[in-house]
Design a protein around this motif. Structure first.
Motif, short mmCIF file in Angstrom:
data_model
loop_
_atom_site.label_atom_id
_atom_site.label_comp_id
_atom_site.label_asym_id
_atom_site.label_seq_id
_atom_site.Cartn_x
_atom_site.Cartn_y
_atom_site.Cartn_z
N THR A 1 57.55 -55.42 94.48
CA THR A 1 58.24 -55.48 95.78
C THR A 1 59.34 -56.54 95.75
N SER B 1 56.95 -49.37 94.95
CA SER B 1 56.35 -50.48 94.17
C SER B 1 54.96 -50.10 93.66
N TYR C 1 61.21 -49.96 104.61
CA TYR C 1 60.00 -50.79 104.48
C TYR C 1 58.89 -50.04 103.75
N TYR D 1 57.59 -50.20 99.57
CA TYR D 1 56.22 -50.51 99.17
C TYR D 1 55.62 -49.38 98.34
N GLN E 1 55.84 -58.38 101.53
CA GLN E 1 55.07 -57.17 101.25
C GLN E 1 53.91 -57.50 100.31
N LEU F 1 48.12 -53.49 102.74
CA LEU F 1 49.25 -54.14 103.41
C LEU F 1 49.21 -53.80 104.89
#
Ligand code: VG1
Ligand code: CO
Length: 586
Positions: free
Chosen positions: A155, A40, A33, A37, A14, A21
């Motif tokens: 991450t 984070s 997923y 992110y 990530q 991203l």
């Protein structure tokens, strides 16, 4: 609002690239997923003391597949992180430059601290294609490297995320405010209004309207089924009075038209992918004139998925993006935004030196930064936003060879701005001369004054990652060792690895591309792309300068061919990658 804490574990890879991203859509849709992110990012913001608690956050995207679902998840996580108010464009849509305008200018007194752009930009969309997330800061620009580095650290150690999962999914299709209690609200507003308001401060709309109603003028704007459609219809057909139907493919689609469209869902405005526009403008994909059985418009433009890119054409004539940047700067006195004089300009390193020649002649400060819009932000903010004691370089124009152009009215490249900048220049020149002036006229006039930087970029897409890294290493190891040697009759002046020291905050970005610079100013540059999601893409940039008294009307792709031969010899690209020819030439 009740907050659930969900245990999770780090997911490898990530790491944002040149612009956010980007991964395969299915990877983004896999369990935790997106949540990992987004959490984070919030953890980073809180660590950096961004006013998340009770603050305002913008969440929207380019309309690609899975955006409706992702936006609802981000909204629920935002409130769990303490956000007080979420703003969304209608339909969950905001172009990248519009997001920048909203962050900077919307809602005096309760301005937003930043925004999530749900987009993989020029990458194709759909369940089998690409998805992406970009986070833009309080100045409206992409997160700088020091911030994305922190996100990556989070991450790698994330153990839980927080979500207000009791909030129902909200209908974002029309303007409305949802009061969710506990002082939390979601406001949906027209996705065009803020960007339009900012653009109105940059240009003289009356004068552009005059050009568009000129009896000899006609135009077409291909939105390539990306997010630009609503903006183009409202601004170009609505405000500026272009004929209905001037904006093509103007309904945003989740797969940008998919394999059925002429551009196979790859909404990237260049000679290869913008098939319909290029044909309608009477050109082939080499940019050479072809016969047309329909009248050819006098002006043509296209935008990518998130509408930050632009391609500019006139009848049977292609304006290369590096030239477009130099020509806008050369004519910036015709644009009201710069009526008090332009103080600074900048280009990414691989972008041609045409800009430098104009800047030198006009006495404007000119900067060379690494590839990616995030590097322009500090220069634009110097002396205004974060560094009140520093010298200011604004007003400011900047651009990249990759069909990105913009100025400091926002902190993103801006496809609509570039189109309006050209229309403004044509309008003022047409007013002055009495007869219609085209992009081709402007280009010919420009080259006669400044000379021409012939330019092309070769892309080798989907090559083996390890092999292309080996190739880059081989060239890096030779940095500094080739000066004085002859290649194809040209003498090498320097060969180095581009490294950037930000003049505003001193931060250093290493390893930003391999440069071969010859004594006559010709350049060969190699980089690996940072926006792909599979394998590697090698980018080879070729540039040859022809002085104002030289031969100015040759075909750009032909002129740089001898340089391409030298580049292949220096890189041994065919041996390393097994590729004989590039995938795309622009
Ligand atoms: C490419 C371009 C770069 C541009 C970036 C984002 O990056 O070369 O100039 O800023 O895309 O554009 P790379 O690393 O693949 O060369 V967009 O419209 O995809 O946000
Ligand atoms: Co884009």
């Amino acid at each position: 609002l009740s907050v659930s804490t969900v245990p999770t574990a780090p997911i490898a890879g990530q790491k944002p690239g040149t612009s956010g991203l980007r991964k395969k859509t299915k990877e983004f849709m896999s369990a935790n997923y997106l949540a990992n992110y987004v959490q984070s990012v919030f953890n980073t913001l809180i660590e950096m003391k961004t006013p998340v608690q009770g603050g305002t956050l913008v969440v929207s995207g380019d309309g690609r597949f899975w955006n409706p679902e992702a936006i609802q998840i981000i909204i629920k996580m935002a409130f769990a992180a303490g956000v007080g108010r979420v703003w969304c464009g209608t339909g969950g849509l905001l172009s990248t430059p519009a997001m920048s305008a909203v962050i900077r200018a919307r809602g005096k007194g309760f301005e937003s601290f930043g925004g999530f752009i749900c987009s993989a930009s020029h990458n194709p969309g759909g369940i089998n294609d690409d998805y992406g997330i970009k986070y833009n800061c309080e100045n409206g620009g992409p997160s700088p490297e020091k911030m994305t580095d922190l996100m990556v650290e989070w991450t790698a150690k994330i153990a839980e995320y927080k979500i207000c999962d009791k909030i129902p999914d909200l209908d974002l299709s029309k303007p409305i405010t949802y009061d969710l209690g506990d002082g939390k609200s979601v406001e949906v507003f027209d996705c065009v209004e803020d960007h339009l308001a900012v653009l109105k401060t940059c240009f003289d709309f009356d004068s552009i309207r005059g050009l568009i109603s000129h009896p000899d003028f006609s135009m077409t704007y291909d939105c390539m089924s990306g997010v630009q459609g609503p903006y183009a219809i409202k601004i170009v057909e609505g405000e500026l009075g272009a004929a209905a139907g001037s904006c093509k493919n103007a309904v945003p689609l989740p797969d940008f038209g998919g394999p059925e469209s002429a551009w196979h869902g790859h909404a990237d405005p260049n000679l290869t992918y913008a098939v319909e526009l290029v044909r309608d403008m009477g050109l082939n994909k080499e940019g050479l004139p072809i016969a047309s059985d329909k009248p050819i418009p006098k002006f043509g433009a296209a935008a990518d998925g998130d509408a930050d890119r632009n391609m500019i054409l006139s009848s049977q004539f292609f304006v290369s993006p590096s030239d477009s940047l130099a020509m806008i700067v050369a004519n910036s006195d015709l644009i009201p935004q710069f009526k008090d004089g332009l103080k600074g300009c900048a280009r990414s390193m691989p972008t041609s030196g045409a800009l430098d020649i104009v800047a030198k002649k006009k006495g404007i400060e000119c900067f060379e930064v690494p590839t990616g819009w995030k590097f322009f932000g500090n220069l634009m903010d110097s002396g205004t936003h974060y560094f009140p004691d520093k010298k200011t370089y604004t007003p400011f124009i900047c651009g990249e060879e990759s069909f990105g152009t913009g100025a400091d009215h926002v902190r993103e490249k801006d496809g609509m701005w570039a189109v309006l900048a050209w229309l403004q220049i044509l309008a003022k020149k047409t007013e002055k001369s009495g007869k219609l002036v085209t992009c081709e006229d402007v280009a010919n006039e420009h080259w006669k004054e400044y000379g021409r930087n012939y330019y092309a970029r070769y892309d080798y897409e989907g090559v083996d990652k390890a092999k292309s890294e080996e190739m880059m290493k081989m060239m890096s190891d030779k940095a500094g060792s080739l000066a004085g040697q002859e290649f194809g009759g040209m003498k090498m002046k320097t060969n180095d690895i581009f490294e950037y020291v930000d003049p505003v905050d001193g931060s250093v970005s290493k390893n930003q591309g391999i440069r071969y610079i010859f004594e006559d100013g010709s350049r060969i540059i190699f980089r690996l792309s940072g926006t792909g999601v599979a394998g590697a893409t090698v980018r080879l940039y070729l540039e040859k300068y022809e002085a104002a008294d030289g031969s100015l009307n040759q075909h750009q792709f032909e002129v740089v061919k001898p340089l391409a031969a030298i580049a292949l010899e220096l890189s041994q690209l065919q041996t390393y990658t097994g590729r004989e020819t590039p995938t795309v030439i622009t």
